[in-house]
Write an enzyme that holds these catalytic residues in place. Structure first.
Site, PDB file in Angstrom:
ATOM      1  CE1 TYR A 106      -3.252  -2.810   0.307  1.00 55.19           C
ATOM      2  CE2 TYR A 106      -3.792  -2.088   2.516  1.00 55.19           C
ATOM      3  CZ  TYR A 106      -4.020  -2.924   1.446  1.00 55.19           C
ATOM      4  OH  TYR A 106      -5.023  -3.860   1.518  1.00 55.19           O
ATOM      5  NE  ARG A 107       6.201   1.851  -3.105  1.00 56.42           N
ATOM      6  CZ  ARG A 107       7.355   1.218  -2.934  1.00 56.42           C
ATOM      7  NH1 ARG A 107       8.131   1.537  -1.910  1.00 56.42           N
ATOM      8  NH2 ARG A 107       7.729   0.271  -3.765  1.00 56.42           N
TER       9      ARG A 107
END
Length: 575
Positions: A481-482
């Site tokens: 979930y950059r």
């Protein structure tokens, strides 16, 4: 004397101008200056025509190739930085050559497998760069007898599920529910899906891999060694090389699974708060065959026009029959009110279609569709919850969500297998002690800087508000979930201090081991991005394009060239 006095300032000015021009060309390569030397280098390396896999900005297909795998419309605007080239390899030597040639001309290489990186760092940069797009690497070989599959990095999860289903109806793989996600990024960052409580993460089932290192060599697990093999199973492959493929162990799935979706709304006298309180007690601790995702969204009220309310949706996969899960939840989760009417029994492959929001008549071959050029505008963030949120806390959160307007939550329960695997078995550390992971989620349809700022600021404000309810020291985050909000590394500095800010959040105590491995396998920091693993602070990163040593080397070369050219011109003039 008069002639000499006249020439000296002129030559000095010429030398300064030439030095400036040469230095500028080194510091700021253009598509025109990069294309020919890169193409020639790649041609020499592969001994074949490669112009059909290298797309310069002047190529009529450049935009379509670039935009095909942009999965976040925030990064598909005219102002978004564009690569100088897009390279689309079809064979392993193309990848090797691309690494060698990009390194030779000292330009950054971005690696894209599916484009789902939430912050777009696989295809944008504020430095001159090339994209190595792996979408042609999509071969999948399924060995049913040994229950393994070799999956190339550019394959999508939907393709993986389909190819497994073609060969076996009782084998599957624990990975994400979005079918267009690329395997390379998903597995190198950890990878999870709706079987994680039974089977853990995707990387927990990786038994081999192939990688191209900074020297252009190809290694499998044995050749790369245990440390690097450990790092690319959750530590982000793009920090160490180019992942070509993963070999994964498949898992058994029952012939019949059950899915259900139950919605409750705060404005319809349905006690959403009590439901979420009970979900926190049940979802991380129930039968590990059951995965119950909880979606919490601010929506328009159906009771009071013009007002907002909170809607809770429980989406679930149970690896078994409907009767069994209904009986289980009647006892453990009575507030859900689950009945057989809510449940649908189906095959595992059909459940992947259901989770992908396909309708019930859809055939499995829909999982092969890549949905190119289908990006929406979005922002995502993540958190981990280690203690149940109280009733008062939840009610305060509902108020904040309604106030903000659109940002919602996705709660993903842990427990089961996730509590059995050691935190240092892979770089992914968020195991025992975590009840669930939060994904902050907001989407919008209209382009524009002001619109984007409005929605992204909503997500950031809700994230800030949640500080008392989530993990701390560090406040952990999920690499897949950059999120660039939690820290970035300035290009050229290879700052260990900057890298540690986000690195400890993503990897906790595993960060230092990743730094050690990075320093050993890529000591010049060629494979780098805004949130890559930095090299050890005691190591001199002479290969970073903007490092002090690199700048000094460029200046030295430019000065030598300038003096040589100036001297030749001077000799020519006086003779």
């Amino acid at each position: 004397m008069e002639k000499s006095s006249f020439l000296a300032p002129g030559i000095s000015l010429f030398l300064l101008l030439l030095l400036f021009n040469v230095s500028a060309s080194v510091a700021a390569p253009t598509a025109e200056s990069v294309y020919t030397p890169f193409l020639q280098c790649l041609r020499n390396y592969t001994s074949e025509q490669v112009s059909n896999i290298v797309f310069a900005q002047t190529n009529s297909s450049f935009s379509s190739v670039l935009q095909a795998y942009i999965r976040n419309a925030r990064f598909n605007t005219t102002s978004t930085p564009k690569p100088l080239l897009v390279v689309t390899p079809t064979r392993e030597p193309h990848v090797q050559g691309a690494v060698i040639c990009a390194k030779n001309i000292n330009i950054q290489l971005k690696i894209r497998s599916g484009g789902h990186d939430y912050e777009g760092i696989s295809y944008i940069s504020d430095q001159p760069f090339i994209i190595l797009d792996m979408f042609h690497f999509r071969n999948i070989t399924v060995d049913v007898r040994n229950e393994v599959a070799v999956v190339q990095a550019g394959a999508t999860l939907g393709e993986v599920y389909y190819r497994i289903w073609e060969k076996s109806k009782v084998l599957g793989f624990p990975a994400g529910v979005c079918p267009t996600v690329g395997v390379g990024g998903h597995l190198s960052g950890g990878g999870y899906g709706n079987m994680l409580r039974k089977h853990g993460l995707s990387v927990d089932h990786v038994v081999d891999a192939k990688i191209v290192d900074v020297k252009g060599w190809i290694f499998d697990k044995e050749g790369m060694g245990e440390d690097l093999f450990w790092a690319i199973r959750g530590g982000g492959g793009a920090s160490y090389g180019v992942i070509l493929s993963y070999t994964v162990k498949l898992v058994a799935v029952p012939e019949v699974v059950t899915v259900f979706r139950v919605m409750k709304s705060l404005d319809q006298n349905e006690n959403v708060t009590e439901l979420v309180l009970q979900w926190q007690q049940v979802a991380p601790h129930t039968d590990d065959r059951l995965f119950m995702r909880l979606l919490l969204q601010p929506v328009s009220s159906k009771v009071v026009k013009g007002q907002r309310t909170i809607r809770a949706t429980v989406m679930a996969l149970f690896l078994g029959g409907a009767g069994e899960v209904v009986t289980l939840l009647e006892k453990e989760f009575p507030l859900l009110g689950l009945s057989k009417d809510n449940c649908t029994e189906m095959s595992w492959i059909d459940s992947m279609l259901w989770w992908g929001n396909f309708d019930n008549t859809t055939k499995p071959d829909a999982l092969l569709e890549r949905d190119l050029n289908s990006a929406s505008f979005l922002k995502r963030k993540s958190d981990y919850v280690q203690k149940p949120i109280s009733k008062d806390g939840l009610e305060e959160i509902w108020e904040k969500m309604v106030e903000l307007g659109k940002t919602g939550f996705v709660f993903n329960p842990y427990g089961g297998k996730m509590s059995e695997v050691a935190s240092d078995a892979t770089p992914f550390p968020h195991r025992l002690g975590n009840l669930f992971k939060i994904q902050y989620s907001v989407n919008w349809d209209e382009p524009g800087v002001d619109v984007e700022n409005n929605f992204t600021s909503q997500a950031r404000e809700l994230y800030s508000y949640m500080t008392p309810f989530v993990s701390n020291s560090p406040r952990s985050a999920f690499l897949n979930y950059r999120d660039l909000d939690i820290g970035t590394n300035s290009f050229g500095k290879n700052s260990y201090e900057e890298g540690r800010v986000y690195g400890v959040k993503y990897f906790n105590d595993n960060f230092e081991r990743l730094v050690k491995i990075k320093t050993a396998v890529d000591p010049e920091n060629f494979f780098r991005n805004e949130q890559s693993i930095p090299i050890h602070p005691g190591h001199d990163s002479t290969g970073a394009s903007n490092s002090g040593a690199a700048k000094l080397l460029h200046f030295s070369l430019c000065w030598k060239l300038t003096v040589k050219v100036g001297w030749l011109l001077f000799l020519k003039f006086i003779t």
